[in-house]
Structure formats: C-alpha cells, structure tokens
Design an enzyme around this catalytic site. Structure first.
Site, mmCIF file in Angstrom:
data_model
loop_
_atom_site.group_PDB
_atom_site.id
_atom_site.type_symbol
_atom_site.label_atom_id
_atom_site.label_comp_id
_atom_site.label_asym_id
_atom_site.label_seq_id
_atom_site.Cartn_x
_atom_site.Cartn_y
_atom_site.Cartn_z
ATOM 1 N N SER A 50 66.838 -2.788 31.254
ATOM 2 C CA SER A 50 65.953 -1.903 30.730
ATOM 3 C C SER A 50 64.820 -3.342 30.210
ATOM 4 C CB SER A 50 66.119 -1.168 29.994
ATOM 5 O OG SER A 50 66.483 0.196 30.074
ATOM 6 N N HIS A 81 62.060 -0.035 35.309
ATOM 7 C CA HIS A 81 62.693 -0.357 36.556
ATOM 8 C C HIS A 81 62.341 -0.314 37.435
ATOM 9 C CE1 HIS A 81 66.304 -0.243 34.079
ATOM 10 N NE2 HIS A 81 65.529 0.676 33.648
ATOM 11 N N HIS A 103 70.988 4.258 37.675
ATOM 12 C CA HIS A 103 71.743 4.401 36.753
ATOM 13 C C HIS A 103 72.364 6.167 37.172
ATOM 14 C CE1 HIS A 103 68.554 2.298 34.418
ATOM 15 N NE2 HIS A 103 69.803 1.837 34.063
ATOM 16 N N TYR A 105 73.030 8.745 35.833
ATOM 17 C CA TYR A 105 72.470 9.982 35.029
ATOM 18 C C TYR A 105 71.023 10.222 35.678
ATOM 19 C CZ TYR A 105 68.891 6.188 32.984
ATOM 20 O OH TYR A 105 68.386 4.878 32.319
ATOM 21 N N GLU A 106 70.598 9.052 36.913
ATOM 22 C CA GLU A 106 69.180 9.508 37.914
ATOM 23 C C GLU A 106 69.688 10.643 38.889
ATOM 24 O OE1 GLU A 106 66.525 6.106 38.492
ATOM 25 O OE2 GLU A 106 68.717 4.950 37.635
ATOM 26 N N ALA A 133 70.350 -2.909 27.926
ATOM 27 C CA ALA A 133 69.282 -2.400 26.724
ATOM 28 C C ALA A 133 70.608 -2.299 26.651
ATOM 29 C CB ALA A 133 68.206 -1.616 27.083
ATOM 30 N N MET A 231 73.809 3.564 28.740
ATOM 31 C CA MET A 231 74.443 4.786 30.125
ATOM 32 C C MET A 231 74.056 3.608 31.492
ATOM 33 S SD MET A 231 70.823 7.129 28.625
ATOM 34 C CE MET A 231 71.348 7.088 27.074
ATOM 35 N N SER A 232 74.499 2.165 31.736
ATOM 36 C CA SER A 232 74.529 1.147 32.561
ATOM 37 C C SER A 232 75.574 0.289 33.198
ATOM 38 C CB SER A 232 72.887 0.244 32.926
ATOM 39 O OG SER A 232 72.248 -0.108 31.649
ATOM 40 N N ASN A 255 68.194 -1.116 19.617
ATOM 41 C CA ASN A 255 68.136 0.341 18.402
ATOM 42 C C ASN A 255 69.419 0.039 17.647
ATOM 43 O OD1 ASN A 255 68.567 1.382 21.193
ATOM 44 N ND2 ASN A 255 70.054 3.069 19.458
ATOM 45 N N HIS A 267 63.208 6.255 24.389
ATOM 46 C CA HIS A 267 63.325 5.429 24.861
ATOM 47 C C HIS A 267 62.155 4.079 24.420
ATOM 48 C CE1 HIS A 267 64.149 4.047 29.224
ATOM 49 N NE2 HIS A 267 63.242 4.159 29.811
HETATM 50 N N1 HPA Z 1 72.789 4.960 23.567
HETATM 51 C C1 HPA Z 1 72.922 4.857 24.918
HETATM 52 N N2 HPA Z 1 71.633 4.034 25.811
HETATM 53 C C2 HPA Z 1 71.501 3.466 25.256
HETATM 54 C C3 HPA Z 1 70.974 2.793 23.953
HETATM 55 C C4 HPA Z 1 71.479 3.853 22.516
HETATM 56 O O1 HPA Z 1 71.702 4.011 21.357
HETATM 57 N N3 HPA Z 1 69.940 1.975 23.234
HETATM 58 C C5 HPA Z 1 69.857 1.631 24.358
HETATM 59 N N4 HPA Z 1 70.315 1.950 25.523
#
Ligand code: HPA
Length: 294
Positions: A50, A81, A103, A105-106, A133, A231-232, A255, A267
């Site tokens: 990302s 993406h 992903h 989740y998609e 990320a 998540m990847s 973050n 996001h």
């Molecule tokens: N959690 C899950 N996936 C992420 C995060 C997070 O805090 N930051 C970037 N991708």
C-alpha cells in the site's frame, strides 16, 4: 456402494485437486504470456504494498503489463494499488515487480491472492522481496519506521496450500523455519547500516481484515509475540516458501496499532505515512538490490 460421508470426502478431494491444477495451469499460461513480452530472465520478484508502488518507477528499460491484460491474472480493487506487472532492471538486478497486490479481504479466493507468486515461479524466479504497510504493536516503534520481517504469525490466515498438494511444486508439509531468509535479512540490515538508516526487525501478524483490529486483539497479538500487524503478505510468503523461493520482507509501520495512543485508525493515514516514507523505503530497497546475493 459408498456411504454418503465417503462420497463427500472424495468430492472434496477432487474439488481441491482440480482447483490446484487449474491454478497451476493458469499460472503457467500467464507466465508464458509474460515471457513472450521480455527478452531476459527475471531473478527477483517484488511485491509492492500500500502506497509503496512508486518504487516501480525506478525500474529501467521497463516492460509494464496491466494485470487485466495477462490471462488469468486477477484485477485489483483498492485505492493505492494500481495493478501492473513491471519487468526490467533495478539497481543491477533483473526484477519482476507487482505494483498492486490481491488481498483476501477484497473477496478473492486464496489461490487468486497468491497467483502472482505462482506466476513468478513459472517465470523461473528464485527469490522474492515482499513489502507492506503495517500497524506497529511494539511500543518502541513509531509511524514511518521500516521493519525487516523476521517471522510471522498466521493462525488466522486461510492457507493457500489447502487442497490436494501439487508435488511437482512443493511438499505437502513444508517447513516454515527460516521463512524470512536469514542471509537476506542480514543483507537488509547491512544495507540499512550503509545508509545510516534506523531499521527495526520483528514479527508480523496477519489478520484477514478489512476492519482494523480491536484494542483487545492487539493486546492478544502482543502477548503472542507480534511486533506489527497487517492484512497482507503472509499468504504470498507461504506460497513462495512452498515452492522453495527465498523470501525477504520489509514492512513500513504506517500507524500505531489499535489501542496504542488515542487515535482511531483509517486508510488515509496508512497511505499518507507510506507516501511520506517512500523515499527512505526506496533508498533501502535500492541498496538491498545492490547487495543482494542469490
Ligand atoms: N492493522 C492492520 N493492517 C494495517 C494496519 C493496522 O493497524 N496498518 C496498516 N495496515
């Protein structure tokens, strides 16, 4: 006469086998399509996470192929993406870089999530660099830090190896020790040192998403030994190790994870921090490429 239960087991096995063979056939066809567009052998596969896609702009003599042009390749749906495979030379290495990943989740099937890795394998690629990320769980981390992935936790991940095993591709029960190659991690550490870059190292935990974690989930992941969460990556890494590829993973802490600090997660913040870190990240990856030994 088969009992209903025995018949069901045979059906499940057949569906698994058919899916795996279909995937492998599709990946072989996609690789053939790509091979016809290039006149070199890519050595390293790269997956850009990302907001980290602009690194692909530094690939020289690049052949860029839209995913939707490649037979069998899934299409991407998330902002940040774009969905291109870029092949060329990158700081002395011949690479194939996926700008945009798939992903779970998609809504993709897990075989689609790892499709690019299987294509890499059919292209003759022996090692991969995966980037992503993530949210920092380790309180010594801060947004903008880069973390070499030392290991992962994927109890909650659907396995891309589920179903009848494709023996020609990899073992039924692949070993997952040294998943993130020790020598490649050393190269990443040395590269950061040469650039006087502060680098972290830690365990990445996979969650299915797309919702961010709850503070309680983050506390639980910390107890389990995770330093970052995302998540990847893990499905692709499992598929790569299954087929014997070496893996290096670098994560951008965009973050702090849920419940660390008072902020809610979004996001936009992830994309913003990834963007701000991109220059540092590109410098590190360039140095890693220069130092990369097969
Ligand atoms: N959690 C899950 N996936 C992420 C995060 C997070 O805090 N930051 C970037 N991708």
């Amino acid at each position: 006469m088969l009992k209903k239960q025995e018949w069901c087991i045979i059906c499940i096995k057949n569906v698994g086998a058919r899916k795996m063979n279909e995937t492998m056939n599709k990946a072989a066809i996609a690789a053939e399509y790509i091979r016809n567009k290039i006149d070199f052998q890519p050595e390293i596969g790269i997956i850009l996470g990302s907001g980290l896609g602009s690194l692909a702009d530094k690939i020289n003599d690049a052949v860029a192929i839209d995913y939707n042009e490649i037979p069998g390749f899934p299409h991407t749906t998330v902002e940040g993406h774009t969905g291109k495979l870029i092949l060329g030379s990158f700081f002395g290495r011949l690479v194939a870089a996926m700008k945009g990943r798939f992903h779970y989740y998609e809504g993709y099937d897990i075989n689609q999530v790892v499709f690019g890795i299987r294509v890499f394998k059919f292209l003759g690629i022996g090692s991969i660099l995966v980037t992503n990320a993530s949210g920092g769980i380790n309180e010594n981390f801060k947004p903008g830090d880069l973390m070499i992935i030392s290991d992962h936790i994927s109890f909650f991940s659907p396995s891309p190896l589920r179903g009848i095993n494709e023996e020609s591709y990899g073992k039924r029960f692949p070993d997952m020790c040294n998943t993130y190659d020790k020598d490649l991690r050393e190269i990443a550490r040395k590269s950061a040192e040469e650039l006087s870059l502060d680098i972290k190292e830690g365990v990445y935990a996979f969650t299915q998403g797309p919702m961010y974690e709850t503070p309680a989930e983050i506390r639980a992941l910390r107890i389990l030994g995770a330093d970052a969460v995302g998540m990847s990556t893990v499905p692709e890494v499992i598929a790569a190790r299954h087929s014997g590829m070496k893996v290096l993973g670098v994560s951008c802490i965009t973050n702090m994870a849920a419940g660390i600090g008072n902020n809610s997660l979004n996001h936009e913040e992830v994309i913003k921090t990834a963007g701000e870190t991109e220059q540092k990240f590109t410098m590190l990856v360039s140095k890693i490429m220069e130092n990369w030994k097969m």
